[in-house]
Design an enzyme around this catalytic site. Sequence first.
Site, PDB file in Angstrom:
ATOM      1  N   SER A   1      98.523  38.986-103.288  1.00  0.00           N
ATOM      2  CA  SER A   1      97.913  38.118-102.280  1.00  0.00           C
ATOM      3  C   SER A   1      97.507  36.768-102.879  1.00  0.00           C
ATOM      4  O   SER A   1      97.288  36.637-104.078  1.00  0.00           O
ATOM      5  CB  SER A   1      96.676  38.784-101.684  1.00  0.00           C
ATOM      6  OG  SER A   1      96.995  40.056-101.171  1.00  0.00           O
TER       7      SER A   1
HETATM    8  N1  SAH Z   1      96.119  44.060-103.435  1.00  0.00           N
HETATM    9  C1  SAH Z   1      97.423  43.669-103.893  1.00  0.00           C
HETATM   10  C2  SAH Z   1      98.257  43.130-102.750  1.00  0.00           C
HETATM   11  C3  SAH Z   1      99.439  43.985-102.552  1.00  0.00           C
HETATM   12  S1  SAH Z   1     100.430  43.734-101.122  1.00  0.00           S
HETATM   13  C4  SAH Z   1      97.352  42.698-105.038  1.00  0.00           C
HETATM   14  O1  SAH Z   1      96.256  42.247-105.386  1.00  0.00           O
HETATM   15  O2  SAH Z   1      98.381  42.404-105.636  1.00  0.00           O
HETATM   16  C5  SAH Z   1     100.138  45.264-100.280  1.00  0.00           C
HETATM   17  C6  SAH Z   1     100.437  46.526-101.036  1.00  0.00           C
HETATM   18  O3  SAH Z   1     100.170  47.611-100.158  1.00  0.00           O
HETATM   19  C7  SAH Z   1     101.882  46.680-101.481  1.00  0.00           C
HETATM   20  O4  SAH Z   1     101.912  46.913-102.860  1.00  0.00           O
HETATM   21  C8  SAH Z   1     102.371  47.893-100.705  1.00  0.00           C
HETATM   22  O5  SAH Z   1     103.301  48.666-101.403  1.00  0.00           O
HETATM   23  C9  SAH Z   1     101.085  48.646-100.455  1.00  0.00           C
HETATM   24  N2  SAH Z   1     101.127  49.567 -99.319  1.00  0.00           N
HETATM   25  C10 SAH Z   1     101.840  49.436 -98.174  1.00  0.00           C
HETATM   26  N3  SAH Z   1     101.608  50.461 -97.355  1.00  0.00           N
HETATM   27  C11 SAH Z   1     100.724  51.275 -97.977  1.00  0.00           C
HETATM   28  C12 SAH Z   1     100.101  52.529 -97.634  1.00  0.00           C
HETATM   29  N4  SAH Z   1     100.335  53.146 -96.468  1.00  0.00           N
HETATM   30  N5  SAH Z   1      99.243  53.060 -98.526  1.00  0.00           N
HETATM   31  C13 SAH Z   1      98.988  52.464 -99.712  1.00  0.00           C
HETATM   32  N6  SAH Z   1      99.553  51.298-100.097  1.00  0.00           N
HETATM   33  C14 SAH Z   1     100.404  50.711 -99.241  1.00  0.00           C
END
Ligand code: SAH
Length: 211
Positions: free
Chosen positions: A61
Site C-alpha cells: 500500500s
Molecule cells: N498490508 C500489505 C498490503 C497488501 S495488499 C502491505 O503492507 O504490503 C493486500 C494483501 O491481502 C495481498 O497480499 C493479498 O494477497 C491479501 N489477501 C487478499 N485476500 C485475502 C484474504 N481473504 N485473507 C488474507 N489475505 C488476503
Amino acid sequence: MVAEVEAMYVETRGLTGLPALSPRVHAALGKVDRHRLVPAGQRALAYRNHPLPIGQGQTISQPYIVALSTDLIMPAPHHRVLEVGTGSGYQAAVLAEIVASVFSIEIIEVLGKEAAQQLKKLGYGNIQIRIGDGYQGWPEQAPFDAIVVTAAASRVPEALLAQLKPGGRMVIPVGASGETQELLLIVKTAEGRLATKSVLPVRFVPLLPGR
Ligand code: SAH
C-alpha cells in the site's frame, strides 16, 4: 517520504479529521526499512509515496494509506492488533513499531512466507503471520484492540466484528473491487455497539475469497 505523507495529511484533513501524523506513527514510518520489504527490482522506488507491485498481482500500500490506517486505530503500546492481508509485511512492521503484538493473515502462501522471512531478518519478534483466509479472522488470538484490513471487502466480515474488543477500532476498505471503495472506521463501544464512519475514498486490491 514522511514529508510527502505529512503533506497529504494536510490536504485530506477535511475528510479524515486528522490534521497531522501522530508522533507515534511519524516515528514508526521513519524507522521501518521499506526498501527491504519490496522486491529487489522496486528498491529504488521504496521511499516514494506510492503503492508498488510485490508480485502475485498484489501491491504494497501507499505509505500515506498505511500511516492513515495506523493513526485511525489509535494504536497504543499494550495493544494486540490483527492485520488482514500481510502482503509485503510493511503495514505489519509499522504497527509492530508501536504495539505489543501484531497478528497478520495472508491468503497467498508465497507472499506470507516471504514477508515472515524478511520481518524476521529485520528483527521483528512481535509479528506472527498465518496463511489463511482473513475473512475468518484469527479466533485463537482474539479479541483484538484493533483490526486493520488492507484489501477491499464487499461487506464487513462478521467474524472480524466479533473479534474486536469493546472499545476497539477497525479500519477496512469496503466497496466493489475495481472501483473506488470507502475506507471505513468502525468503533465498537464499551457496550458492544458499532459506530461506522466513512473516512475517504480509496482504491485497494480485493480480498480474495477463501477456499
Ligand atoms: N498490508 C500489505 C498490503 C497488501 S495488499 C502491505 O503492507 O504490503 C493486500 C494483501 O491481502 C495481498 O497480499 C493479498 O494477497 C491479501 N489477501 C487478499 N485476500 C485475502 C484474504 N481473504 N485473507 C488474507 N489475505 C488476503
